[in-house]
Write a protein that holds these residues in place. Structure first.
Motif, PDB file in Angstrom:
ATOM      1  N   LYS A  99      49.492  34.374  30.324  1.00 21.70           N
ATOM      2  CA  LYS A  99      49.448  33.241  31.196  1.00 21.70           C
ATOM      3  C   LYS A  99      49.442  34.023  32.673  1.00 21.70           C
ATOM      4  CE  LYS A  99      52.480  30.238  28.851  1.00 21.70           C
ATOM      5  NZ  LYS A  99      53.774  29.601  28.633  1.00 21.70           N
ATOM      6  N   PRO A 100      48.205  34.334  33.081  1.00 19.98           N
ATOM      7  CA  PRO A 100      48.133  35.158  34.303  1.00 19.98           C
ATOM      8  C   PRO A 100      47.974  34.630  35.564  1.00 19.98           C
ATOM      9  CG  PRO A 100      46.171  35.243  32.674  1.00 19.98           C
ATOM     10  CD  PRO A 100      46.896  34.057  32.504  1.00 19.98           C
ATOM     11  N   PHE A 101      48.298  35.422  36.597  1.00 18.05           N
ATOM     12  CA  PHE A 101      48.085  35.031  37.952  1.00 18.05           C
ATOM     13  C   PHE A 101      46.900  35.661  38.303  1.00 18.05           C
ATOM     14  CE2 PHE A 101      48.254  36.117  42.501  1.00 18.05           C
ATOM     15  CZ  PHE A 101      48.491  34.854  43.270  1.00 18.05           C
ATOM     16  N   PRO A 114      43.212  27.690  32.442  1.00 17.85           N
ATOM     17  CA  PRO A 114      43.778  27.268  33.689  1.00 17.85           C
ATOM     18  C   PRO A 114      44.886  28.088  34.129  1.00 17.85           C
ATOM     19  CG  PRO A 114      43.709  25.520  32.325  1.00 17.85           C
ATOM     20  CD  PRO A 114      43.545  26.690  31.295  1.00 17.85           C
ATOM     21  N   GLN A 115      45.052  28.170  35.528  1.00 18.58           N
ATOM     22  CA  GLN A 115      46.250  28.986  36.216  1.00 18.58           C
ATOM     23  C   GLN A 115      47.655  28.148  35.779  1.00 18.58           C
ATOM     24  OE1 GLN A 115      45.976  31.608  39.167  1.00 18.58           O
ATOM     25  NE2 GLN A 115      48.102  31.510  38.018  1.00 18.58           N
ATOM     26  N   SER A 116      48.480  29.001  35.488  1.00 17.93           N
ATOM     27  CA  SER A 116      49.753  28.497  35.083  1.00 17.93           C
ATOM     28  C   SER A 116      50.615  28.537  36.356  1.00 17.93           C
ATOM     29  CB  SER A 116      50.381  30.069  34.062  1.00 17.93           C
ATOM     30  OG  SER A 116      49.878  29.862  32.956  1.00 17.93           O
ATOM     31  N   ASN A 122      52.979  35.804  33.566  1.00 16.28           N
ATOM     32  CA  ASN A 122      53.460  36.984  32.745  1.00 16.28           C
ATOM     33  C   ASN A 122      52.453  38.211  32.869  1.00 16.28           C
ATOM     34  OD1 ASN A 122      51.403  36.161  31.065  1.00 16.28           O
ATOM     35  ND2 ASN A 122      52.963  35.892  29.013  1.00 16.28           N
ATOM     36  N   SER A 123      51.411  38.016  33.691  1.00 15.31           N
ATOM     37  CA  SER A 123      50.473  39.125  34.008  1.00 15.31           C
ATOM     38  C   SER A 123      49.695  38.563  35.184  1.00 15.31           C
ATOM     39  CB  SER A 123      49.757  38.928  32.772  1.00 15.31           C
ATOM     40  OG  SER A 123      48.876  37.775  32.380  1.00 15.31           O
ATOM     41  N   VAL A 124      48.842  39.639  35.625  1.00 16.56           N
ATOM     42  CA  VAL A 124      47.919  39.637  36.975  1.00 16.56           C
ATOM     43  C   VAL A 124      46.537  40.063  36.281  1.00 16.56           C
ATOM     44  CG1 VAL A 124      47.534  40.244  39.120  1.00 16.56           C
ATOM     45  CG2 VAL A 124      49.564  39.798  38.425  1.00 16.56           C
ATOM     46  N   VAL A 125      45.517  39.240  36.730  1.00 17.52           N
ATOM     47  CA  VAL A 125      44.231  39.482  36.398  1.00 17.52           C
ATOM     48  C   VAL A 125      43.136  39.546  37.744  1.00 17.52           C
ATOM     49  CG1 VAL A 125      42.010  38.523  35.330  1.00 17.52           C
ATOM     50  CG2 VAL A 125      43.823  38.664  34.057  1.00 17.52           C
ATOM     51  N   VAL A 126      42.903  40.715  38.051  1.00 16.69           N
ATOM     52  CA  VAL A 126      41.993  41.098  39.353  1.00 16.69           C
ATOM     53  C   VAL A 126      40.525  41.137  38.876  1.00 16.69           C
ATOM     54  CG1 VAL A 126      41.973  42.457  40.997  1.00 16.69           C
ATOM     55  CG2 VAL A 126      43.955  42.291  39.995  1.00 16.69           C
ATOM     56  N   GLY A 127      39.829  40.377  39.673  1.00 17.47           N
ATOM     57  CA  GLY A 127      38.372  40.489  39.732  1.00 17.47           C
ATOM     58  C   GLY A 127      37.900  40.470  41.107  1.00 17.47           C
ATOM     59  N   LEU A 128      36.878  40.181  41.510  1.00 15.48           N
ATOM     60  CA  LEU A 128      36.009  40.156  42.846  1.00 15.48           C
ATOM     61  C   LEU A 128      36.454  39.064  43.489  1.00 15.48           C
ATOM     62  CD1 LEU A 128      34.620  41.773  45.096  1.00 15.48           C
ATOM     63  CD2 LEU A 128      32.724  40.797  44.159  1.00 15.48           C
ATOM     64  N   ALA A 129      37.252  39.033  44.455  1.00 16.74           N
ATOM     65  CA  ALA A 129      37.955  37.759  45.064  1.00 16.74           C
ATOM     66  C   ALA A 129      38.350  38.093  46.282  1.00 16.74           C
ATOM     67  CB  ALA A 129      39.201  37.338  44.479  1.00 16.74           C
ATOM     68  N   PRO A 130      37.365  38.056  47.345  1.00 14.72           N
ATOM     69  CA  PRO A 130      37.482  38.347  48.691  1.00 14.72           C
ATOM     70  C   PRO A 130      38.341  37.319  49.555  1.00 14.72           C
ATOM     71  CG  PRO A 130      35.193  38.432  47.967  1.00 14.72           C
ATOM     72  CD  PRO A 130      35.746  37.823  46.900  1.00 14.72           C
ATOM     73  N   GLU A 131      38.383  36.066  48.868  1.00 13.63           N
ATOM     74  CA  GLU A 131      39.148  35.075  49.658  1.00 13.63           C
ATOM     75  C   GLU A 131      40.801  35.124  49.299  1.00 13.63           C
ATOM     76  OE1 GLU A 131      37.611  33.164  45.688  1.00 13.63           O
ATOM     77  OE2 GLU A 131      36.963  34.668  47.405  1.00 13.63           O
ATOM     78  N   SER A 132      40.826  35.784  48.063  1.00 12.90           N
ATOM     79  CA  SER A 132      42.402  36.241  47.601  1.00 12.90           C
ATOM     80  C   SER A 132      42.864  37.490  48.127  1.00 12.90           C
ATOM     81  CB  SER A 132      42.132  36.080  46.206  1.00 12.90           C
ATOM     82  OG  SER A 132      42.262  34.576  45.915  1.00 12.90           O
ATOM     83  N   LEU A 138      48.204  38.875  47.300  1.00 17.59           N
ATOM     84  CA  LEU A 138      48.638  40.496  46.756  1.00 17.59           C
ATOM     85  C   LEU A 138      50.124  40.505  46.747  1.00 17.59           C
ATOM     86  CD1 LEU A 138      46.185  42.498  49.062  1.00 17.59           C
ATOM     87  CD2 LEU A 138      46.013  42.100  46.151  1.00 17.59           C
ATOM     88  N   ASN A 139      50.966  39.790  47.468  1.00 18.35           N
ATOM     89  CA  ASN A 139      52.306  40.053  47.434  1.00 18.35           C
ATOM     90  C   ASN A 139      52.898  39.280  46.284  1.00 18.35           C
ATOM     91  OD1 ASN A 139      54.918  41.111  48.450  1.00 18.35           O
ATOM     92  ND2 ASN A 139      55.301  39.017  49.216  1.00 18.35           N
ATOM     93  N   LYS A 140      52.270  38.216  45.873  1.00 16.62           N
ATOM     94  CA  LYS A 140      52.625  37.396  44.652  1.00 16.62           C
ATOM     95  C   LYS A 140      52.319  38.136  43.252  1.00 16.62           C
ATOM     96  CE  LYS A 140      52.027  32.739  46.750  1.00 16.62           C
ATOM     97  NZ  LYS A 140      50.877  31.519  46.983  1.00 16.62           N
ATOM     98  N   ALA A 141      50.979  38.561  43.369  1.00 18.66           N
ATOM     99  CA  ALA A 141      50.914  39.281  42.394  1.00 18.66           C
ATOM    100  C   ALA A 141      51.956  40.636  42.198  1.00 18.66           C
ATOM    101  CB  ALA A 141      49.351  40.065  42.588  1.00 18.66           C
ATOM    102  N   PHE A 142      52.161  41.356  43.102  1.00 17.00           N
ATOM    103  CA  PHE A 142      53.049  42.414  43.171  1.00 17.00           C
ATOM    104  C   PHE A 142      54.293  41.837  42.629  1.00 17.00           C
ATOM    105  CE2 PHE A 142      56.611  44.087  46.023  1.00 17.00           C
ATOM    106  CZ  PHE A 142      56.863  45.511  45.184  1.00 17.00           C
TER     107      PHE A 142
END
Length: 270
Positions: A99-101, A114-116, A122-132, A138-142
């Motif tokens: 269930k990624p952020f 869908p976003q949980s 329970n995880s973070v998935v990172v791609g190319l997301a200039p607006e994020s 980034l602090n939420k992901a951290f």
């Protein structure tokens, strides 16, 4: 006599190219423009009977948006011919019941579950997301990754940069590395140059040694492919920089995709 025998052995052991794995952004096109002669060159390549698979680390666009862009430019292809790091990452998320952020563009999120709710992630998935890629996201992901040492950091890929019409732009790699640094976790990298990604992209019935990879990234395209036994052509379009370090010497260094097609035609004739 010995030289003649060695020469014959080289010819007999030479495997013809039966499949081409082709990078998209920077190789076939840059945003909405084809690289020189690439539309016509792709049609020539199809006439050779070589199997084609488009392999891309593009993570800003959903598979449908990417396909629509390529068709609009003038390329003739089927959506099923595209194998992207987004597709591979989506399968990884489903298989691991994550269930990624998401640090992904809104368009790329269309390819994922869908976003949980944030407190359920329970995880973070990172791609190319200039607006994020700003402090709050980034602090939420951290903080999600800090909740449990078992919560994985998943990188769709960790490219350093990519080519836009206005020049080079930061890829997701530096943000992945930043999250690794502050959490002490090692990211699970899904896309190129991951061995799993390349092996899954090889068409059925084709041996790895019968494949050639064509791309503009010396590490993700060329080194990734050659490290598992493929041939690889580095093209001087897209993100290619003449002074950048090349970790593995490519099978060929050529001006563009059209030149790569000519090289393949000649290789299979000799």
């Amino acid at each position: 006599m010995l030289l003649a025998r060695l020469g014959s052995r080289t010819i007999l052991n030479k495997m013809s190219i039966k499949a081409a794995l082709i990078d998209l952004s920077g190789t076939l096109h840059v945003e909405d423009n084809e690289t020189p002669g690439s539309v016509e060159a792709l049609e020539r390549l199809r006439k050779t009977g070589i199997q084609i698979k488009f392999v891309t680390n593009t993570t800003k666009e959903s598979s449908q948006t990417l396909y629509d862009r390529l068709i609009k430019i003038g390329f003739k292809l089927e959506k099923e011919e595209i194998y992207s790091s987004l597709s591979a990452a989506r399968d990884f998320v489903k298989d691991a019941n994550l269930k990624p952020f998401y640090l992904l563009s809104e368009d790329a999120k269309k390819d994922f579950p869908p976003q949980s709710l944030e407190n359920e992630c329970n995880s973070v998935v990172v791609g190319l997301a200039p607006e994020s890629f700003h402090y709050e996201c980034l602090n939420k992901a951290f903080n999600i990754l800090l909740k449990n040492k078992e919560y994985p950091l998943v990188a769709v890929h960790q490219g350093k940069y990519y080519k836009r019409n206005d020049g080079l732009a930061l890829g997701p790699g530096c943000f992945v590395k930043g999250l690794e640094y502050v959490t002490g976790k090692n990211a699970t990298v899904i896309g190129k140059p991951n061995r799993y990604f390349f092996e899954k992209a090889v068409p059925d019935g084709i041996q790895i040694g019968e494949c050639v990879m064509i791309g503009d990234d010396a590490n993700d395209d060329v080194a990734g492919a050659m490290n598992i036994g493929m041939k690889a052509i580095l093209v001087k379009t897209g993100k290619y920089l003449p002074d950048a370090e090349i970790p593995v010497q490519p099978t060929a260094l050529l001006d563009n995709f059209a030149s790569a097609v000519k090289w393949i035609e000649n290789y299979n004739i000799i």
